[in-house]
Each structure stands twice: as structure tokens, then as C-alpha cells.
Scaffold this active site. Sequence first.
Site, mmCIF file in Angstrom:
data_model
loop_
_atom_site.group_PDB
_atom_site.id
_atom_site.type_symbol
_atom_site.label_atom_id
_atom_site.label_comp_id
_atom_site.label_asym_id
_atom_site.label_seq_id
_atom_site.Cartn_x
_atom_site.Cartn_y
_atom_site.Cartn_z
ATOM 1 N N CYS A 170 0.804 -1.221 0.000
ATOM 2 C CA CYS A 170 0.000 0.000 0.000
ATOM 3 C C CYS A 170 0.839 1.273 0.000
ATOM 4 O O CYS A 170 0.296 2.367 -0.116
ATOM 5 C CB CYS A 170 -0.954 -0.012 1.189
ATOM 6 S SG CYS A 170 -2.042 -1.451 1.157
ATOM 7 N N HIS A 310 -2.370 7.676 6.781
ATOM 8 C CA HIS A 310 -2.672 6.376 6.179
ATOM 9 C C HIS A 310 -4.056 5.927 6.638
ATOM 10 O O HIS A 310 -4.859 5.504 5.819
ATOM 11 C CB HIS A 310 -1.594 5.370 6.565
ATOM 12 C CG HIS A 310 -1.707 4.067 5.865
ATOM 13 N ND1 HIS A 310 -1.671 3.958 4.492
ATOM 14 C CD2 HIS A 310 -1.871 2.796 6.341
ATOM 15 C CE1 HIS A 310 -1.791 2.674 4.145
ATOM 16 N NE2 HIS A 310 -1.930 1.966 5.248
ATOM 17 N N GLU A 321 -0.456 5.053 14.248
ATOM 18 C CA GLU A 321 -0.171 6.280 13.500
ATOM 19 C C GLU A 321 -0.454 7.514 14.359
ATOM 20 O O GLU A 321 0.312 8.486 14.328
ATOM 21 C CB GLU A 321 -0.985 6.329 12.211
ATOM 22 C CG GLU A 321 -0.565 7.463 11.296
ATOM 23 C CD GLU A 321 -1.184 7.393 9.911
ATOM 24 O OE1 GLU A 321 -0.747 8.150 9.034
ATOM 25 O OE2 GLU A 321 -2.120 6.573 9.707
ATOM 26 N N LYS A 342 -9.488 7.981 3.294
ATOM 27 C CA LYS A 342 -9.946 6.613 3.034
ATOM 28 C C LYS A 342 -11.350 6.394 3.590
ATOM 29 O O LYS A 342 -12.027 5.447 3.188
ATOM 30 C CB LYS A 342 -8.975 5.606 3.644
ATOM 31 C CG LYS A 342 -7.641 5.485 2.922
ATOM 32 C CD LYS A 342 -6.785 4.389 3.544
ATOM 33 C CE LYS A 342 -5.444 4.255 2.840
ATOM 34 N NZ LYS A 342 -4.522 5.361 3.179
ATOM 35 N N HIS A 347 -9.816 2.076 0.605
ATOM 36 C CA HIS A 347 -8.358 1.900 0.537
ATOM 37 C C HIS A 347 -7.996 1.420 -0.865
ATOM 38 O O HIS A 347 -8.279 0.293 -1.238
ATOM 39 C CB HIS A 347 -7.919 0.887 1.594
ATOM 40 C CG HIS A 347 -6.443 0.804 1.781
ATOM 41 N ND1 HIS A 347 -5.537 1.497 1.000
ATOM 42 C CD2 HIS A 347 -5.690 0.092 2.673
ATOM 43 C CE1 HIS A 347 -4.316 1.210 1.385
ATOM 44 N NE2 HIS A 347 -4.379 0.373 2.404
ATOM 45 N N PHE A 410 1.899 -3.582 3.818
ATOM 46 C CA PHE A 410 2.251 -4.911 4.320
ATOM 47 C C PHE A 410 3.740 -5.159 4.044
ATOM 48 O O PHE A 410 4.249 -4.845 2.976
ATOM 49 C CB PHE A 410 1.429 -5.990 3.617
ATOM 50 C CG PHE A 410 -0.001 -6.098 4.076
ATOM 51 C CD1 PHE A 410 -0.504 -5.316 5.090
ATOM 52 C CD2 PHE A 410 -0.862 -7.013 3.469
ATOM 53 C CE1 PHE A 410 -1.825 -5.433 5.512
ATOM 54 C CE2 PHE A 410 -2.181 -7.137 3.870
ATOM 55 C CZ PHE A 410 -2.660 -6.350 4.890
#
Length: 424
Positions: A170, A310, A321, A342, A347, A410
Site C-alpha cells: 500500500c 494512512h 499512527e 480513506k 483503501h 504490508f
Amino acid sequence: MKGMELKRVVVTGLGAITPLGNTVSETWDGLINGKSGAGPITHFDASTFKTLFACEVKNFDPNQIMDRKEVRKCDRYSLLAIGAAKQAVEDTGMDLENEDKNRIGVIFAAGIGGIKTFEDEVTAYAKTKDTIGPKFNPFFIPKMIADIAAGHISMMYGFRGPNFATVSACASSTNAICDAYNYIRLGKANAIITGGAEAAIAAAGLGGFNSMNALSTRNDSPETASRPFSASRDGFVMGEGAACLVLEEMEHALARGAKIYAEVVGAGLSADAYHLTATHPEGLGAKLVMLNALEDAEMKPEDIDYINVHGTSTPVGDISEAKAIKEVFGDHAYKLNISSTKSMTGHLLGAAGALEAMISVLAVKEDIVPPTINHEEGDDDPEIDYNMNFTFNKAQKRVVNAALSNTFGFGGHNATVIVKKFTK
């Protein structure tokens, strides 16, 4: 890169095809009005899956941007990429006939690539292998591989500069922007078409993420399922689409009288080195990547007005975060705006970073911060400090001189870009 004479890099073109609209203006309008792009999945029969909804691109007709014969050679992710790139290149106003195409490159990302093509071909093989033997479409591999969108874009325009894809889950398209920024400021190119695309709303994509319990299962209310920083968040909402930015060397842009949206001033990279899919619980990688970007930009934390986080709406990721932001920004964390777009777009995986960098550019240009939607009164997580301004539910007007955009993938991949208002 202190001590080196580096070129300045500006943004001169934007393009987007997203769950909120098939242009930049439609997408931006949806964002500042707090619109959700989520709805029931229509791309395939998802009735037996745990999650029945996603943020799909609507009413996209690739035949309007490419010859029908060429469309058949492309996976959906490539078609979305080509569509966004075409918008962005046109937006620059470049006279391509008089440009040195050896110095225009394409660095375009995908986190997964042509997963639907892979799914279709392997399923067809499994059904027929015992009767007619192996039979695959000759375009199977070229449609599937994650670099092919960059190839298509370069061939469409004859751009012969740096040409490749970045793949870091991502964080992929933020990595693409970081690479484009560095190539230009090192003098290796005049302009680079950069961004990312993803089209993973397919049985294999949905099933894979469902098996990890990564997706929201709020099937009774898809529009409110993505709720970053709320206590009731239960996973991310899959999205698809593409976003493209044209980065250009400042003097080259000024010489041709280009409109300039913003300046790219910093790029940061880091790794969590912690877990295959989970962020570090204390946000160590997130903290490091933001510090690296600030150092690269030669900026202080208090110079940042807006962070596009994110913020995927996952139980662990949002907390880590938020912790990292408090660590990096200290008291200034309470003076800046934070939002997770998002909550509206879903996403976009490998395209998320490019879309959110584009949103950051527009926030700087328009002095508007889009919201984090779907937060309800009382739905507070005790591990999140709500004295920070998460821009819940409604866009806020404010001067945005500089914006920072985070993406995490990831594998522990982290990438951050910083943009600011352009002044000569």
C-alpha cells in the site's frame, strides 16, 4: 542530500479515476462534501463472502480513452492507470511535439497488479486442463504484471525517460512519487508521470483480505463502514482506481509558462521491521518515516499544517499512527489538521499513496482540508487522543502552506511525501 545542488520539483498535472468520480474535480468535490464511495459489490457475485461491499469506480468506459483492440490487451488496473495518466498529461498543457521525450519518464505503481487477469486465466486452466490441456491467453502475462501500466503510458506518448514500477504494497505509489522526485531533482529527467493504480475488487482480492480479517464486515451500512479513529472501526474498505501526478523540474515548468499546483519538497522512507501485516504498535516506523521526510525537506514539525494519514480504519494501525504523530509533532500535533480520506474513497491499496498525495496537493492549493467521515459522538477509542484535530465529518477551511502524506504497506514499508505552496 545536503551539499548537493538539487533541482526544485513542482506538480504541473493531475489526473484521477476514483470511487468518488472519474476526474480530479469530481473526486475533489466528493471529498470536500464528505461523500462516501462505498456500495454493494457489482464486479462479481460476492454474496457468499463475509464482506459484500467495496468502493468501486463507477461508469468507467475504457473505450473512450483507447482503441477497443488495445483495451482487450489490458487488465482493468492498467486501463485505470492509462485514464488517469491521460488526464494528467493533458492537464500540464505541455506541447509534446516540442519536448525532449528522452527526458520525460514514467514511474507508475501497483501493489498487486492484474489480479483479475490472473484469477480468470488460472480458473479457466483448472476447468479445461484435463480436456484440452494448458491453454492460456497470449496476453496473460503482459496483462497481469505490475509494471505494465508504466509501459503502456510510456508507449502511448513515446516517453523514453526512466520507466519502471514500484511495488511496496500500500506504499507503492508513494514510493513511485519519491523516486520520481529524486530523479528530477538529481537532474535525470525534466518531467515524470507518476502515480499508481489498483483494481483488486475481485474474488481473489476480496477473499484473500477476508481470510485475514482485514476488511470491514459492516454489510448493513457500507457508506459508514470506513470509520478511521473511531472505536467501532472493524477493518478497511477495499477501493479501486488510479491517480497520477506530473512532477516537473521547476525551471523547465516556468520556461514553458506552466501552471503549478504545488512544490514537492521532501520524501521519506523507512521500515517497521516488525510484522508481515501489522504496523508497529508504538508507531516506530511511522515516526521514523515522517522524521526522514521532514529532514529531507529541511522543515520543522511546526511547518506542517495538514497530515493526510494512512488511517485505514483498522484497530491497530490507526492507534499506532496517532501515537507516531504525537511523538513527531509534540505540541504542534494539536494545531495541525489530520484527516483520513480513506473514510470516503476506501483503501486503494497500491494507488492510495498517489491519490492521497494528490489530495494533499489540492489541500495546499485550495486551503481546504477534507474530512474524516463517519465518526459518531461517543465512539471514542481510549487509546487515541481526541485533542488532536481529526477533521471529523466536515471539511475545514484553513491556510495550508505545507501538507504531509503518509502511506504504510504490508511488509512494514513506509513512505511519506511533503508538498507546500509554490513560491519562486
